[in-house]
Design a protein around this motif. Structure first.
Motif: not given
Length: 341
Positions: A17, A24, A42
């Motif tokens: 990502a 995250v 994400i």
């Protein structure tokens, strides 16, 4: 024979990502804002990697998740980010990952964050400051080991409560100003619900009383550990026309706000007013003037917390000693002797 495919980790998701592992974690726990663009990246990475958060593990799977949860208030504050950085390094060296949740000094969010970490099946939880009820922490410790720092002193099974001597820190800060000849010392307190703030205030009062100086309530202002409140409360002090020659701020950010307010009202630091902070975050050395402050061993705190939780998880006990707080004298304080006051 086909090899079993290795399960994706939060680090795989973060790499794909293009964000940090802590971002995250913030996205997954939903307690801290993550921008739409990062959220989409994400989500896409999670689908691509097939990553499954720990709370989706089957009930009855008693294996260690090799993750440690950490509950913080503001992950973007210099104080917290430094602790998290050293904490993560220590944990990663032992093969553990960090799962973060944020409380933002709001009781409901803190409770939600704690519940999330428990559902995540982490092997242990570290709580950095906050307002969680003691009984809530004790109940959570029935499920996983818990380390607290900057919270209430909790002595119980499965809980390691780490405490810095904030009373002594407040005492040393005020004593330094007294030794410089200051007698009219203002204090901008930290959050009223935070034990650290109360302890620093107690140290301030102790130093004044030992010097036979009565505590002047008009020189005490309620802050919240933030720059804006430090600025506002200092403006109120100046506008009250009550004389003061020094300020002891509950933390460095509050001190930054105080110095800005003094400057905006034409007062010089330290020529007119001396200022002492608390924490010694990295920017304090480079502030103008460089801030005199109480140095908390912030990086060491993260390491001590990490080692303590690992000892509780692996051995069921702990042996931890918090390093001392030191006074760092820089350019924001000076002697009042010889000045025209």
């Amino acid at each position: 024979m086909n090899k079993k495919k290795k399960s994706a980790t939060v680090y795989d998701v973060a790499k794909l990502a293009g964000v940090s592992p802590s971002t995250v974690s913030r996205f997954l726990n939903r307690t801290t804002f993550v921008s739409n663009s990062k959220s989409k990246s994400i989500e896409s990475a999670i689908k691509t990697t097939g990553y499954k958060p720990n709370f989706q593990m089957q009930q009855g799977d008693n294996r260690r998740s090799m993750t440690i949860g950490v509950l913080v208030q503001h992950p973007d504050s210099p104080y917290t980010s430094t602790i998290l950085n050293d904490m993560e390094k220590t944990l990663m060296a032992k093969g553990y990952s960090l799962v973060m949740a944020s409380g933002h000094w709001q009781s409901k969010l803190e409770m939600h964050a704690l519940e999330y970490l428990l559902k995540s099946k982490v092997d242990g939880i570290i709580i950095i400051t906050g307002n969680l009820d003691i009984e809530l922490i004790r109940n959570a410790a029935k499920s996983v080991p818990i380390v607290t720092v900057g919270c209430y002193d909790i002595q119980d099974e499965n809980i390691c409560s780490l405490q810095l001597d904030n009373v002594m820190g407040g005492y040393i800060a005020t004593l330094h100003l007294l030794q410089q000849g200051h007698k009219n010392i203002a204090h901008i307190k930290g959050l009223s619900t935070q034990p650290d703030a109360g302890s620093r205030y107690e140290g301030y009062k102790k130093a004044l009383l030992e010097a036979n100086i009565k505590v002047n309530r008009k020189l005490i202002k309620q802050g919240d550990f933030g720059m804006e409140k430090g600025y506002q409360q200092t403006i109120e002090l100046i506008d009250s026309n009550i004389y003061f020659s020094a300020i002891f701020a509950a933390n460095d950010l509050t001190a930054y706000g105080a110095i800005k307010a003094l400057h905006d009202r034409g007062l010089r630091v330290p020529e007119d007013v001396s200022v002492v902070g608390f924490d010694d975050i990295a920017t304090s050395l480079y502030f103008t003037p460089a801030l005199t402050t109480l140095r908390q061993p912030i990086g060491e705190i993260g390491t001590v917390c990490a080692n303590s939780i690992l000892n509780l998880v692996v051995k069921g006990d702990y042996e931890a000693r918090m390093p001392p707080i030191d006074l760092v004298i820089r350019q924001s304080t000076s002697s009042i002797y010889g000045k025209d006051h």
